[in-house]
Design a protein around this motif. Sequence first.
Motif, PDB file in Angstrom:
ATOM      1  N   LYS A 231     -50.848  17.669  -1.199  1.00 24.82           N
ATOM      2  CA  LYS A 231     -51.339  16.451  -2.049  1.00 24.82           C
ATOM      3  C   LYS A 231     -50.239  15.493  -1.965  1.00 24.82           C
ATOM      4  O   LYS A 231     -50.013  14.519  -1.991  1.00 24.82           O
ATOM      5  CB  LYS A 231     -52.150  16.941  -3.373  1.00 24.82           C
ATOM      6  CG  LYS A 231     -53.162  17.192  -3.266  1.00 24.82           C
ATOM      7  CD  LYS A 231     -53.408  18.012  -5.027  1.00 24.82           C
ATOM      8  CE  LYS A 231     -53.617  16.930  -5.744  1.00 24.82           C
ATOM      9  NZ  LYS A 231     -54.339  17.366  -7.445  1.00 24.82           N
ATOM     10  N   LYS A 232     -48.957  16.229  -1.900  1.00 33.22           N
ATOM     11  CA  LYS A 232     -47.376  15.535  -2.714  1.00 33.22           C
ATOM     12  C   LYS A 232     -47.191  15.106  -0.990  1.00 33.22           C
ATOM     13  O   LYS A 232     -46.511  13.601  -1.240  1.00 33.22           O
ATOM     14  CB  LYS A 232     -46.846  17.480  -2.673  1.00 33.22           C
ATOM     15  CG  LYS A 232     -45.025  16.513  -2.810  1.00 33.22           C
ATOM     16  CD  LYS A 232     -44.325  17.586  -3.187  1.00 33.22           C
ATOM     17  CE  LYS A 232     -42.312  16.769  -2.750  1.00 33.22           C
ATOM     18  NZ  LYS A 232     -41.418  17.514  -2.936  1.00 33.22           N
ATOM     19  N   ALA A 233     -47.594  15.475   0.297  1.00 35.57           N
ATOM     20  CA  ALA A 233     -46.962  15.175   1.400  1.00 35.57           C
ATOM     21  C   ALA A 233     -47.932  13.110   1.196  1.00 35.57           C
ATOM     22  O   ALA A 233     -47.636  12.786   2.092  1.00 35.57           O
ATOM     23  CB  ALA A 233     -47.682  15.785   2.387  1.00 35.57           C
ATOM     24  N   ASN A 234     -49.063  13.530   0.730  1.00 35.81           N
ATOM     25  CA  ASN A 234     -49.818  12.830   1.253  1.00 35.81           C
ATOM     26  C   ASN A 234     -49.897  11.857  -0.412  1.00 35.81           C
ATOM     27  O   ASN A 234     -51.486  10.674  -0.225  1.00 35.81           O
ATOM     28  CB  ASN A 234     -51.451  12.779   1.321  1.00 35.81           C
ATOM     29  CG  ASN A 234     -51.488  13.722   3.008  1.00 35.81           C
ATOM     30  OD1 ASN A 234     -51.636  12.576   4.083  1.00 35.81           O
ATOM     31  ND2 ASN A 234     -51.304  15.097   2.782  1.00 35.81           N
ATOM     32  N   LYS A 235     -49.509  11.816  -0.778  1.00 36.02           N
ATOM     33  CA  LYS A 235     -49.929  11.223  -2.333  1.00 36.02           C
ATOM     34  C   LYS A 235     -50.744  11.082  -3.225  1.00 36.02           C
ATOM     35  O   LYS A 235     -51.661   9.794  -3.538  1.00 36.02           O
ATOM     36  CB  LYS A 235     -48.654   9.777  -2.274  1.00 36.02           C
ATOM     37  CG  LYS A 235     -47.471  10.179  -1.489  1.00 36.02           C
ATOM     38  CD  LYS A 235     -46.761   8.398  -1.571  1.00 36.02           C
ATOM     39  CE  LYS A 235     -45.873   7.801  -2.002  1.00 36.02           C
ATOM     40  NZ  LYS A 235     -45.253   8.857   0.072  1.00 36.02           N
ATOM     41  N   LEU A 236     -51.640  12.223  -3.505  1.00 32.61           N
ATOM     42  CA  LEU A 236     -52.346  12.294  -3.502  1.00 32.61           C
ATOM     43  C   LEU A 236     -52.874  12.585  -4.872  1.00 32.61           C
ATOM     44  O   LEU A 236     -52.304  13.321  -5.486  1.00 32.61           O
ATOM     45  CB  LEU A 236     -53.540  13.084  -2.891  1.00 32.61           C
ATOM     46  CG  LEU A 236     -53.749  13.273  -1.719  1.00 32.61           C
ATOM     47  CD1 LEU A 236     -55.096  14.309  -0.856  1.00 32.61           C
ATOM     48  CD2 LEU A 236     -54.955  11.585  -0.820  1.00 32.61           C
ATOM     49  N   LYS A 237     -53.919  11.518  -5.511  1.00 35.05           N
ATOM     50  CA  LYS A 237     -53.570  11.968  -7.035  1.00 35.05           C
ATOM     51  C   LYS A 237     -54.628  12.984  -7.475  1.00 35.05           C
ATOM     52  O   LYS A 237     -54.992  13.311  -8.507  1.00 35.05           O
ATOM     53  CB  LYS A 237     -54.169  10.621  -8.083  1.00 35.05           C
ATOM     54  CG  LYS A 237     -53.616   9.376  -7.478  1.00 35.05           C
ATOM     55  CD  LYS A 237     -51.463   9.433  -8.834  1.00 35.05           C
ATOM     56  CE  LYS A 237     -50.853   8.345  -8.596  1.00 35.05           C
ATOM     57  NZ  LYS A 237     -50.055   8.026  -6.972  1.00 35.05           N
ATOM     58  N   SER A 238     -55.750  12.973  -6.520  1.00 30.42           N
ATOM     59  CA  SER A 238     -57.473  14.123  -7.287  1.00 30.42           C
ATOM     60  C   SER A 238     -56.923  15.026  -6.052  1.00 30.42           C
ATOM     61  O   SER A 238     -56.802  15.048  -4.451  1.00 30.42           O
ATOM     62  CB  SER A 238     -58.387  13.013  -7.277  1.00 30.42           C
ATOM     63  OG  SER A 238     -58.743  12.477  -6.683  1.00 30.42           O
ATOM     64  N   ASN A 239     -58.167  15.720  -6.414  1.00 31.68           N
ATOM     65  CA  ASN A 239     -58.871  16.330  -5.135  1.00 31.68           C
ATOM     66  C   ASN A 239     -59.508  16.021  -4.334  1.00 31.68           C
ATOM     67  O   ASN A 239     -60.283  16.846  -3.705  1.00 31.68           O
ATOM     68  CB  ASN A 239     -59.592  18.036  -5.843  1.00 31.68           C
ATOM     69  CG  ASN A 239     -58.030  18.448  -6.046  1.00 31.68           C
ATOM     70  OD1 ASN A 239     -56.663  18.267  -6.045  1.00 31.68           O
ATOM     71  ND2 ASN A 239     -58.391  19.615  -6.749  1.00 31.68           N
ATOM     72  N   THR A 240     -60.036  15.122  -4.465  1.00 36.49           N
ATOM     73  CA  THR A 240     -61.471  14.559  -3.576  1.00 36.49           C
ATOM     74  C   THR A 240     -60.773  13.773  -2.411  1.00 36.49           C
ATOM     75  O   THR A 240     -59.770  13.095  -2.305  1.00 36.49           O
ATOM     76  CB  THR A 240     -61.968  13.133  -4.619  1.00 36.49           C
ATOM     77  OG1 THR A 240     -62.135  13.459  -5.934  1.00 36.49           O
ATOM     78  CG2 THR A 240     -62.843  13.104  -4.101  1.00 36.49           C
TER      79      THR A 240
END
Length: 418
Positions: free
Chosen positions: A397-406
């Motif tokens: 999530k951190k490496a891809n700057k993801l805010k959610s798990n979707t």
Amino acid sequence: MAHSANKLEGVRIWAAPESTRVVFDLSTPPKYTHFTLTSPYRLVVDLDATSTAINLSKIENNSKLVKKVRVSKPPKKGTLRLVIDLVKPVKSNLFALSPTAPYGNRLVVDLEGGNGSKQTAVSQPKEQLRDIIVAIDAGHGGDDPGSIGPSGIYEKKVVLQIAKKVEAKINATPGMKAVMTRTGDYFVNLNKRSEIARNSKADLLVSIHADAFTSPKPQGASVWVLSMRRANSEIGRWLEQKEKHSELLGGAGEIIQNTDNEQYLAMTLLDMSMDRSMAISHNIADDVLSNLGKVTKLHKHKPESASFAVLKSPDIPSILVETGFISNHKEERLLTQREHQNNIANAVQRGVVRYFEANPPVNSLIASRSSISHKVKKGESLSVIAHRYQVSVASIKKANKLKSNTLRIGQNLVIPRA
């Protein structure tokens, strides 16, 4: 009496780089004695109640240990005295074998070069990033043909051709290097195969075979890993061989040799080593199977476990690839075709590369490369992808700057290095 006498019907010399096997084909089981002579070096074999009509000067010989095999004056009437003229002193091991197709009764003479048969280890300068070493083992060889197909094709020949193609593909992969346990038509002892892999500091051993069954029906490829039962009995055997501990456990072996609790400590470390290598073997087997499924029919869709001797090293992840059933007419024909052999070799290489790209050894060239990318497929979640690459969900999530798990199908993710 004369009619029951044994006959020497053939002599075959199988030369490996540092050893040689001489096989005497006989009409009945041999009764024999042997002794060595020096100046010059010779091994003398006396066969009781045996005669021969073959011309020994016509035998094919490309051995570095054997000058020639000849008949000499017998100690008594009816004995056939055979002399193996040697290039240098050797260790010899003689044993009789009962008939197995395509051979009859045999007396086998195994000769090992005096300086031991050390496979040159792949040494890397310290601190330098290293190649991942893959040992490739072509099953059978020499006097052991393996399974024989309906049209007479030998497994030993087909698997060497495929193994050489896998070797070429691994060597063409940046950051990877292949080591072969045999490079020609000769037999390598099963323990020796693991030893060659260990001396070469292999990260993985891949053994290539072709299955057979009593009926021609079964077909398809499969991948095998070591069974837990075999694994535990192997650990026990290693523990009895104290001199092997430092070889198996690296530096830790040197330290534990001087302690009272050596046995327990060695067992714990070997257990950890075995657990790790079996987990790696399973993961690689999965990756290789999924790639094989794209190029050939599969016999089993999950890795199988068995007690194959070549898989038994507690410290080296090992898999055995059955490339197909040589006893099946259609697959026998396929296994001899260059294009199919290439497809199988590609599938093995891709499976191995896929695993090591996701889980590279810390000091390897592949680990030093930038992060890998992953295209999201149908049914994949963050936790599934994290588990596959052995990294945390949070790090993805951190490496891809993801805010959610979707996630969405087709999305490209950067997978950080573990």
